[in-house]
Structure formats: C-alpha cells, structure tokens
Write an enzyme that holds these catalytic residues in place. Structure first.
Site, PDB file in Angstrom:
ATOM      1  N   LYS A 173       0.947  -1.176  -0.087  1.00  0.00           N
ATOM      2  CA  LYS A 173      -0.096  -0.017   0.041  1.00  0.00           C
ATOM      3  C   LYS A 173       0.609   1.409  -0.122  1.00  0.00           C
ATOM      4  CE  LYS A 173      -2.178  -1.187   3.655  1.00  0.00           C
ATOM      5  NZ  LYS A 173      -3.003  -1.305   4.878  1.00  0.00           N
ATOM      6  N   THR A 206      -8.045   9.845   8.037  1.00  0.00           N
ATOM      7  CA  THR A 206      -7.832   8.482   7.437  1.00  0.00           C
ATOM      8  C   THR A 206      -7.558   7.509   8.466  1.00  0.00           C
ATOM      9  OG1 THR A 206      -5.343   9.257   7.715  1.00  0.00           O
ATOM     10  CG2 THR A 206      -6.481   9.819   5.383  1.00  0.00           C
ATOM     11  N   GLY A 208      -8.057   4.216  10.129  1.00  0.00           N
ATOM     12  CA  GLY A 208      -8.790   2.822   9.943  1.00  0.00           C
ATOM     13  C   GLY A 208      -8.753   2.550   8.419  1.00  0.00           C
ATOM     14  N   THR A 209      -8.069   3.346   7.641  1.00  0.00           N
ATOM     15  CA  THR A 209      -7.954   3.157   6.369  1.00  0.00           C
ATOM     16  C   THR A 209      -7.436   1.754   5.902  1.00  0.00           C
ATOM     17  OG1 THR A 209      -5.967   4.357   5.922  1.00  0.00           O
ATOM     18  CG2 THR A 209      -7.951   5.561   5.381  1.00  0.00           C
ATOM     19  N   GLY A 210      -6.623   1.229   6.646  1.00  0.00           N
ATOM     20  CA  GLY A 210      -5.973  -0.021   6.414  1.00  0.00           C
ATOM     21  C   GLY A 210      -7.149  -1.092   6.774  1.00  0.00           C
ATOM     22  N   CYS A 211      -7.716  -0.901   7.866  1.00  0.00           N
ATOM     23  CA  CYS A 211      -8.820  -1.946   8.224  1.00  0.00           C
ATOM     24  C   CYS A 211      -9.768  -1.943   7.141  1.00  0.00           C
ATOM     25  CB  CYS A 211      -9.301  -1.470   9.477  1.00  0.00           C
ATOM     26  SG  CYS A 211      -7.906  -1.405  10.929  1.00  0.00           S
TER      27      CYS A 211
END
Length: 273
Positions: A173, A206, A208-211
């Site tokens: 990412k 942003t 929690g974007t990965g979750c």
C-alpha cells in the site's frame, strides 16, 4: 443466502478502525459480518490510551462458536497483538480452506504500537504462510521483509521476500508514499504485478483506512469474487470512504463507511513489466 465474513481483530472504542470498521465495511459491501475480538483498546481520533489483550482461550471460543454456526466464506485478521494469539488463530484458520486476508496491523495512526515485537516472527512463520492476501503498508512491509523501501526496485524486492513466506498475494500500500496519486502495488505468485491508483486527497481523516481496505477485500472475496476484482473493488470502497469525509474528532478522524453505496470511484489499473 447472504455471504458471510469474519473479522478477527481488536476493538476500537472510537469506531474508526478494528472490529468496528470491519463490520461497517462488511455491511456497506452487502456482507453479513461476524467477529472475534482479540483485544480491547481505549482510543479515539487523537490516540491510543490503553490496550488489554483477551486470553487465547476466549479468542478460540469465539472462533469456534462462529465456525460451528455460520457459513463463513472469507476471513480477515487485524490486530492480533502477541505471538500466542497469532499461533492460536493461525491453527484454527489453517483447517478452513477459505480465503484469508491478513492486515499486519503493527502501529496505530497516532504512533502507538499494536503488535508486540516477538509477535512479528509468529506472523511470518504461522499466519502469512496460510494467507491468501497480505495488505501491508510500506513501514509494515519493511519490517516483515527486512528491506528498506526507497524505490520501485526495493519495493519489488520486499514484496518478493514476503511472497516467499507463503502468502499468495501481497499488496504494497502506498498511503505512506508521496505524490498526487494514492497507489498500491500488487504482487502475486501466479500473476504479473499491477498498480492501482486513485487521487490522493488532502485530509487528516484517514483513521482505519488499512482496516477498511482489507475488510472490503474480504467482503468481496466472500461474495465469490476472484482476487484481482476483489482488490480493485476494495480500492473503490476506500477511495470513496476517504473522499466523502465525516469530519469527526479532533485528530485523525474515521473514514466514511457509508460512501461506497453513494457512488463508485474510478481506479486506474496499470500493469507493470
């Protein structure tokens, strides 16, 4: 019958990441969500103030209860906190023969460590070998691979190291990179690498974007999509979630898990040589 997915992760009291974000994402993508809570955090958009892990016994019991009663079609792991929990979860998932998306959560947006150092080796030796997809940001990829990522060549070298652990696909990412595009590079065992790009938005919201991104992939896999379409659709989900901000909190606010149903984002897909 509606598709069912399961998230195995920590609880975020602010609702922007972890179990709460995963369940909102499953719902937004049209999937029924179940959950196994591995740890409880006291956090908000400003920071993480306390973390308390649950015992492997109750974590195992949650997973057993879900597997005994729900037709789970895909699993996602998030914050697993320590080596004992990682080993227990990996042992129970290894028998399921279902897609597994591993989000190797290590550091919170505010800088707090969410994975104990001794757990990294367990992640590499127990969980990633059985994973379908690993969604690592650049700092996480550097830790897992042991390679400093400074350019496309080192990015490819790091991805190769992670694939050698046994995972079938790794998404590198690009949220921590710079530039006008938010670009994620995908490397797979049986497919040529490709890059997914959406506009980079000027926002601090942003959390929690990965979750959310990994949960969206899990949801689409549960619905029967193959890996590449699931990743592309998840990229649309997180693009809309960041673009249509909720503007909540005094720090890094949550993304908008309702935005995906409003409009579909456009993802630029570039094949890499």
């Amino acid at each position: 019958m509606i598709a069912c997915a399961c998230t195995i992760a920590g609880s975020d009291s602010g609702g922007g990441a972890g179990i709460q974000a995963d369940l909102k994402t499953f719902q937004g993508a049209g999937v029924y969500g179940t959950s196994v809570i591995t740890a409880v955090t006291a956090q908000n958009t400003v920071g993480v103030y306390q973390i308390e892990a649950l015992t492997p016994t109750i974590i195992s019991a949650q997973l057993n209860a879900i597997q005994a009663d729900f037709p789970i079609q895909a699993y996602k792991t998030g914050m697993l906190f320590d080596a004992t929990i990682i080993k227990q979860v990996a042992k129970q998932l290894d028998t399921q023969n279902m897609p597994i998306v591993v989000d190797p959560v290590m550091i919170a947006k505010g800088g707090a460590s969410l994975l104990q150092l001794e757990a990294i080796e367990a992640l590499k030796t127990n969980l990633l070998p059985i994973a379908t997809i690993c969604t690592s940001n650049l700092p996480e990829a550097e830790i897992i691979s042991g390679i400093e990522i400074t350019d496309d060549q080192s990015l490819q070298q790091a991805a190769k190291k992670i694939l050698e652990l046994g995972v079938q696909t790794v998404i590198m990412k690009g949220g921590h990179a710079t530039g006008t595009q938010a670009s994620d590079t995908v490397f797979s065992v049986n497919e040529s690498p490709y890059r997914l790009s959406t506009p980079r938005y000027e926002t601090k919201h942003t959390h929690g974007t990965g979750c959310t991104f990994s949960a969206a992939i899990t949801a689409h896999l549960a619905q029967g999509m193959s890996v590449k379409p699931a990743i592309i659709e998840a990229k649309k989900f997180i693009d809309r979630a960041i673009f249509d901000s909720l503007n909540l909190g005094h720090g890094h606010g949550p993304t908008n898990h309702f935005a995906y149903k409003k409009s579909g984002g456009v993802v630029d897909v570039q094949l890499l040589s």
